[in-house]
Design an enzyme around this catalytic site. Structure first.
Site, PDB file in Angstrom:
ATOM      1  N   CYS A   2      -5.707  11.615   0.560  1.00 32.02           N
ATOM      2  CA  CYS A   2      -6.061  12.998   0.594  1.00 32.02           C
ATOM      3  C   CYS A   2      -5.163  13.849   1.112  1.00 32.02           C
ATOM      4  O   CYS A   2      -4.299  13.520   1.965  1.00 32.02           O
ATOM      5  CB  CYS A   2      -7.445  13.309   1.472  1.00 32.02           C
ATOM      6  SG  CYS A   2      -8.776  12.380   0.692  1.00 32.02           S
ATOM      7  N   ARG A  27      -1.323  12.079  -2.872  1.00 35.09           N
ATOM      8  CA  ARG A  27      -1.924  11.394  -1.898  1.00 35.09           C
ATOM      9  C   ARG A  27      -3.654  11.286  -2.411  1.00 35.09           C
ATOM     10  O   ARG A  27      -4.398  10.868  -1.951  1.00 35.09           O
ATOM     11  CB  ARG A  27      -2.098  12.553  -0.690  1.00 35.09           C
ATOM     12  CG  ARG A  27      -0.822  12.432   0.183  1.00 35.09           C
ATOM     13  CD  ARG A  27      -0.718  13.657   1.319  1.00 35.09           C
ATOM     14  NE  ARG A  27      -1.441  12.877   2.389  1.00 35.09           N
ATOM     15  CZ  ARG A  27      -0.887  12.111   3.098  1.00 35.09           C
ATOM     16  NH1 ARG A  27       0.240  11.760   3.182  1.00 35.09           N
ATOM     17  NH2 ARG A  27      -1.637  11.681   4.064  1.00 35.09           N
ATOM     18  N   TRP A  74      -8.717  12.052  -2.776  1.00 32.49           N
ATOM     19  CA  TRP A  74      -8.889  10.606  -3.096  1.00 32.49           C
ATOM     20  C   TRP A  74     -10.098  10.099  -2.642  1.00 32.49           C
ATOM     21  O   TRP A  74     -10.145   9.915  -1.387  1.00 32.49           O
ATOM     22  CB  TRP A  74      -7.554   9.544  -2.777  1.00 32.49           C
ATOM     23  CG  TRP A  74      -7.662   8.285  -3.405  1.00 32.49           C
ATOM     24  CD1 TRP A  74      -7.176   7.839  -4.539  1.00 32.49           C
ATOM     25  CD2 TRP A  74      -8.358   7.121  -2.719  1.00 32.49           C
ATOM     26  NE1 TRP A  74      -7.275   6.720  -4.736  1.00 32.49           N
ATOM     27  CE2 TRP A  74      -8.062   5.985  -3.596  1.00 32.49           C
ATOM     28  CE3 TRP A  74      -9.045   6.825  -1.654  1.00 32.49           C
ATOM     29  CZ2 TRP A  74      -8.422   4.726  -3.725  1.00 32.49           C
ATOM     30  CZ3 TRP A  74      -9.659   5.532  -1.571  1.00 32.49           C
ATOM     31  CH2 TRP A  74      -9.319   4.479  -2.397  1.00 32.49           C
ATOM     32  N   ASN A  98      -8.562  15.038   5.603  1.00 32.93           N
ATOM     33  CA  ASN A  98      -8.068  13.735   5.153  1.00 32.93           C
ATOM     34  C   ASN A  98      -8.210  12.706   6.354  1.00 32.93           C
ATOM     35  O   ASN A  98      -8.131  12.895   7.256  1.00 32.93           O
ATOM     36  CB  ASN A  98      -6.671  13.910   5.193  1.00 32.93           C
ATOM     37  CG  ASN A  98      -5.909  12.795   4.950  1.00 32.93           C
ATOM     38  OD1 ASN A  98      -6.301  11.709   4.422  1.00 32.93           O
ATOM     39  ND2 ASN A  98      -4.551  12.682   5.632  1.00 32.93           N
ATOM     40  N   GLY A  99      -8.930  11.602   5.742  1.00 35.47           N
ATOM     41  CA  GLY A  99      -9.313  10.314   6.695  1.00 35.47           C
ATOM     42  C   GLY A  99     -10.688   9.884   6.282  1.00 35.47           C
ATOM     43  O   GLY A  99     -11.347  10.306   5.352  1.00 35.47           O
ATOM     44  N   GLU A 450       6.841  -8.202  -7.482  1.00 32.99           N
ATOM     45  CA  GLU A 450       6.950  -6.724  -7.374  1.00 32.99           C
ATOM     46  C   GLU A 450       6.900  -6.033  -9.056  1.00 32.99           C
ATOM     47  O   GLU A 450       6.421  -5.098  -9.252  1.00 32.99           O
ATOM     48  CB  GLU A 450       8.239  -6.322  -6.682  1.00 32.99           C
ATOM     49  CG  GLU A 450       8.537  -4.955  -6.859  1.00 32.99           C
ATOM     50  CD  GLU A 450       7.579  -3.860  -6.266  1.00 32.99           C
ATOM     51  OE1 GLU A 450       6.448  -4.126  -5.938  1.00 32.99           O
ATOM     52  OE2 GLU A 450       7.667  -2.631  -6.371  1.00 32.99           O
ATOM     53  N   LYS A 454       4.458  -3.431 -10.413  1.00 32.07           N
ATOM     54  CA  LYS A 454       4.969  -2.090 -11.171  1.00 32.07           C
ATOM     55  C   LYS A 454       4.181  -2.185 -12.548  1.00 32.07           C
ATOM     56  O   LYS A 454       3.788  -0.949 -12.782  1.00 32.07           O
ATOM     57  CB  LYS A 454       6.293  -2.264 -11.146  1.00 32.07           C
ATOM     58  CG  LYS A 454       7.315  -1.036 -10.827  1.00 32.07           C
ATOM     59  CD  LYS A 454       7.379  -0.606  -9.452  1.00 32.07           C
ATOM     60  CE  LYS A 454       6.171  -0.546  -8.846  1.00 32.07           C
ATOM     61  NZ  LYS A 454       6.199  -0.535  -7.440  1.00 32.07           N
ATOM     62  N   GLU A 457       0.455  -1.327 -12.313  1.00 35.85           N
ATOM     63  CA  GLU A 457      -0.093  -0.123 -11.620  1.00 35.85           C
ATOM     64  C   GLU A 457       0.040   1.177 -12.587  1.00 35.85           C
ATOM     65  O   GLU A 457      -0.620   2.279 -12.508  1.00 35.85           O
ATOM     66  CB  GLU A 457       0.325  -0.010 -10.475  1.00 35.85           C
ATOM     67  CG  GLU A 457       1.746   0.349 -10.085  1.00 35.85           C
ATOM     68  CD  GLU A 457       1.944   0.699  -8.551  1.00 35.85           C
ATOM     69  OE1 GLU A 457       3.121   0.232  -8.042  1.00 35.85           O
ATOM     70  OE2 GLU A 457       1.122   1.157  -7.870  1.00 35.85           O
ATOM     71  N   HIS A 473      -0.367 -25.180 -14.189  1.00 32.38           N
ATOM     72  CA  HIS A 473      -1.702 -25.622 -13.592  1.00 32.38           C
ATOM     73  C   HIS A 473      -2.686 -24.948 -13.876  1.00 32.38           C
ATOM     74  O   HIS A 473      -3.710 -24.827 -12.960  1.00 32.38           O
ATOM     75  CB  HIS A 473      -1.336 -25.903 -11.892  1.00 32.38           C
ATOM     76  CG  HIS A 473      -0.203 -26.891 -11.713  1.00 32.38           C
ATOM     77  ND1 HIS A 473      -0.477 -28.048 -11.903  1.00 32.38           N
ATOM     78  CD2 HIS A 473       1.229 -26.687 -11.385  1.00 32.38           C
ATOM     79  CE1 HIS A 473       0.931 -28.856 -11.631  1.00 32.38           C
ATOM     80  NE2 HIS A 473       1.818 -28.044 -11.359  1.00 32.38           N
ATOM     81  N   LYS A 571      -0.816   7.344  -2.943  1.00 30.72           N
ATOM     82  CA  LYS A 571       0.404   7.048  -2.382  1.00 30.72           C
ATOM     83  C   LYS A 571       0.200   6.385  -1.245  1.00 30.72           C
ATOM     84  O   LYS A 571       1.065   5.610  -0.877  1.00 30.72           O
ATOM     85  CB  LYS A 571       1.250   8.191  -2.594  1.00 30.72           C
ATOM     86  CG  LYS A 571       2.853   7.894  -2.209  1.00 30.72           C
ATOM     87  CD  LYS A 571       3.491   7.512  -3.050  1.00 30.72           C
ATOM     88  CE  LYS A 571       5.041   7.220  -2.478  1.00 30.72           C
ATOM     89  NZ  LYS A 571       5.441   5.929  -3.430  1.00 30.72           N
TER      90      LYS A 571
HETATM   91  C1  AGP Z   1       3.561   0.485  -4.747  1.00 29.06           C
HETATM   92  O1  AGP Z   1       4.053   0.643  -5.992  1.00 29.06           O
HETATM   93  C2  AGP Z   1       2.151   0.702  -4.663  1.00 29.06           C
HETATM   94  N1  AGP Z   1       1.719   2.246  -4.929  1.00 29.06           N
HETATM   95  C3  AGP Z   1       1.418   0.139  -3.265  1.00 29.06           C
HETATM   96  O2  AGP Z   1       1.253  -1.307  -3.451  1.00 29.06           O
HETATM   97  C4  AGP Z   1       2.274   0.433  -1.728  1.00 29.06           C
HETATM   98  O3  AGP Z   1       3.362  -0.293  -1.653  1.00 29.06           O
HETATM   99  C5  AGP Z   1       1.240  -0.097  -0.461  1.00 29.06           C
HETATM  100  O4  AGP Z   1       0.092   0.702  -0.933  1.00 29.06           O
HETATM  101  C6  AGP Z   1       1.917  -0.159   0.613  1.00 29.06           C
HETATM  102  O5  AGP Z   1       2.148   1.362   0.962  1.00 29.06           O
HETATM  103  P1  AGP Z   1       3.122   1.670   2.204  1.00 29.06           P
HETATM  104  O6  AGP Z   1       4.461   1.039   1.775  1.00 29.06           O
HETATM  105  O7  AGP Z   1       3.157   3.197   2.136  1.00 29.06           O
HETATM  106  O8  AGP Z   1       2.640   1.048   3.308  1.00 29.06           O
END
Ligand code: AGP
Length: 576
Positions: A2, A27, A74, A98-99, A450, A454, A457, A473, A571
């Site tokens: 948020c 956010r 969010w 926010n929170g 990673e 990517k 997501e 396995h 984010k």
């Molecule tokens: C990365 O592409 C993601 N959006 C997510 O996994 C992110 O890395 C994770 O939420 C951690 O966020 P931070 O680095 O702000 O702690």
């Protein structure tokens, strides 16, 4: 998660609040809303969806005023509906939040058992408490409300009786007061405010009274504080799309610069402080950077090291103490699980070091020592440049600032330039598939984790990463004719092992892609070979991740996905 913004200006400020909201949309983008003080009192407009949905609703109105607040959501408590969208109103108060207010249900029972609620949100409880305690003094109402709340909040508050003051309060969620020539703002992120003259953080349990000409921040007892403004962030990297269609592509392109700046800014000397053991704790991509870091510390420094997912670490009663260096990695510096893990490590007496991209964030502030990555503001939800900057920190911590590390930005640039077209073409092929697999061993496995994240997501394809030797396995049963299997092979010592695994899936009809270095490429058999510069096996994740990012980006683009704001994500993840 948020984003909140508010402005009290010398002239009407709805336009600035909407512009700011767009910058905070990373956010959360389930719903958006604004409230503005007009001659007829406070009016609000809310819409399910992103800011453009809100703008469409506002288009037919001339709603404007000198004091306004905005929110991009969010969803945590309550479904994605207009009635749950912020701002929320109770009596004389209008609130954006926010929170998460963790004791909202208990407070509802204790104070408002017989009351009707408009929404299913925790925020409305805070608004009702403010109204309940209000006796003409908003500061007192805020203090009394904050005393009762547990959890996290950054609140923007309008009171019907105060058309010349914007109030705000915070605990555990970021909240800044920003002074500009045209008025003062409150915001979750200073990047949402143009031309800041002065930025001050509202710390835990503090609150602020903001007018068009200035602001005062108070502690929980109501004493006015003399707070030092934050130092301006050093030369942020580009905040716009730089001519690309998406922030993500612009941020991919900024990686050489982000890595160069990060290396340059690192202090000299051994920052590991004689640790006998290292834990690297983070979530998502930051955890994946930690996997690389752990491997490097063991391989180069021979210090036992392991990466852990923050949400697991915090409930594992970890065996750590003063000889265990706990390293917390976070782009945002706000991630709830990483922050809780940091607090746990401190409680257990472990020295803490954080690697964070946002200066002044909670994780940066609360850890014993902090290394700031210099990636600049990252807007795309899928991280690219912050991950690359985190890897650069680990290289420097493990290897020192070597010449090879100094050449890394150039190698990243070459990896982008040489793979962009190839990955665009390859994406057309990948976009038609159901399952994708990334395989590799050791560091190639760490970076594959990673790459796979990517891909899933932003393209929503089912993508999984496995240690190459593990596929047979169980998971190999998912490989169908045509399934893409992407093997990363950058270490000659284990190249033949991973290639054998790639041949095993090829024999079952897989479409094989190999990511390797120029030197190793000749003689490797695969349907498609993507090459990256030879930087040595230890630094290879930094260049190997590039084709993975590009493949993911172009696959998502081919599928018409919302690249910068993938569904269901935000984010910064400030909930458990
Ligand atoms: C990365 O592409 C993601 N959006 C997510 O996994 C992110 O890395 C994770 O939420 C951690 O966020 P931070 O680095 O702000 O702690």
């Amino acid at each position: 998660m948020c984003g909140i913004i508010g402005k009290i200006g010398k002239v009407n400020c709805m336009k600035d609040v909407l512009e700011g909201l767009k910058k905070l949309e990373y956010r959360g983008y389930d719903s958006a809303g604004v409230a503005v003080f007009t001659d007829e009192g406070v009016k609000r407009v809310r819409a399910v969806g992103n800011i453009s949905a809100l703008e469409e609703k506002l288009a037919g109105t001339d709603l404007d005023g000198r004091l306004a607040v905005g929110h991009s959501r969010w969803a945590t408590n309550g479904n994605v509906t207009e009635k749950n969208a912020h701002p929320h109103r109770a009596g004389r108060f209008t609130v954006v939040h926010n929170g998460i207010i963790e004791n909202a249900a208990a407070l509802k029972t204790a104070y408002f058992e017989n009351d009707a609620f408009e929404s299913d949100t925790d925020t409305e409880v805070a608004a009702k408490l403010l109204d309940k305690f209000y006796d003409g003094d908003v500061g007192r109402a805020i203090r009394q409300t904050q005393r009762l709340l547990t959890g996290s909040w950054a609140l923007g508050i309008l009171c019907d009786d105060c058309p010349d003051t914007l109030f705000a309060a915070a605990n555990g969620s970021p909240l800044l007061v920003v002074k500009t020539e045209s008025g003062c703002y409150i915001a979750s992120d200073a990047g949402a405010v143009p031309d800041a003259v002065e930025v001050t953080k509202v710390e835990n349990r503090e609150y602020a009274a903001v007018t068009a000409g200035g602001y005062t921040i108070f502690n929980e007892n109501g004493d006015a504080l003399q707070k030092a403004p934050l130092a301006a962030a050093a030369g942020a990297l580009s905040l716009d799309k730089g001519g690309y269609d998406h922030y993500m592509m612009s941020e991919i392109m900024q990686q050489p610069e982000a890595v160069r700046r990060t290396i340059e800014a690192l202090p000299d000397g051994d920052l590991l402080g004689g640790a006998k053991e290292i834990r690297l704790i983070a979530c998502g991509s930051a955890y994946h950077a930690g996997l690389v870091g752990a491997r490097l510390f063991e391989a180069v420094r021979r210090i036992p090291a392991r990466a852990e997912i923050a949400s697991e670490f915090r409930y594992a009663d970890p065996i750590i103490g003063r000889d265990t260096l706990c390293i917390f990695i976070s782009q945002s510096g706000e991630t709830a699980d990483t922050l809780a893990a940091l607090r746990l490590a401190k409680e257990k007496g472990a020295p803490t070091l954080s690697i964070v991209n946002v200066p002044g964030s909670a994780i940066a502030t609360e850890s014993d020592r902090v290394i700031l990555t210099q990636a600049g503001r990252e807007i795309a939800v899928a991280t690219t440049k912050a991950y690359s900057a985190q890897l650069a920190v680990f290289y420097a911590l493990a290897l020192g600032k070597t010449e090879a590390l100094g050449r890394l930005p150039e190698a990243i640039y070459t990896a982008i330039a040489e793979n962009d077209g190839k990955c665009r073409r390859l994406a057309e092929r990948i976009a038609g598939c159901r399952n994708i697999f990334f395989i590799g061993r050791q560091l190639d496995n760490a970076v594959s984790q990673e790459g796979s994240l990517k891909m899933k997501e932003i393209s929503y394809l089912n993508s999984q990463a496995y240690a190459a030797g593990e596929l047979k396995h169980g998971t190999i049963s998912l490989v169908e004719p045509g399934s893409p299997v992407i093997a990363t092979v950058t270490d000659p010592a284990i190249l033949s092992k991973t290639m054998s695994n790639l041949h095993e899936v090829k024999a079952r009809g897989a479409f094989t892609v190999v990511i390797t270095t120029r030197a190793l490429a000749p003689g490797l058999e695969a349907d498609v070979t993507l090459t990256v510069p030879d930087v040595g096996p230890l630094l290879a994740p930094s260049v190997a991740v590039i084709p993975m990012q590009l493949m993911s980006y172009y696959t998502a683009k081919a599928l018409g996905c919302e690249i910068d704001k993938p569904r269901n994500l935000a984010k910064s993840v400030t909930v458990e």
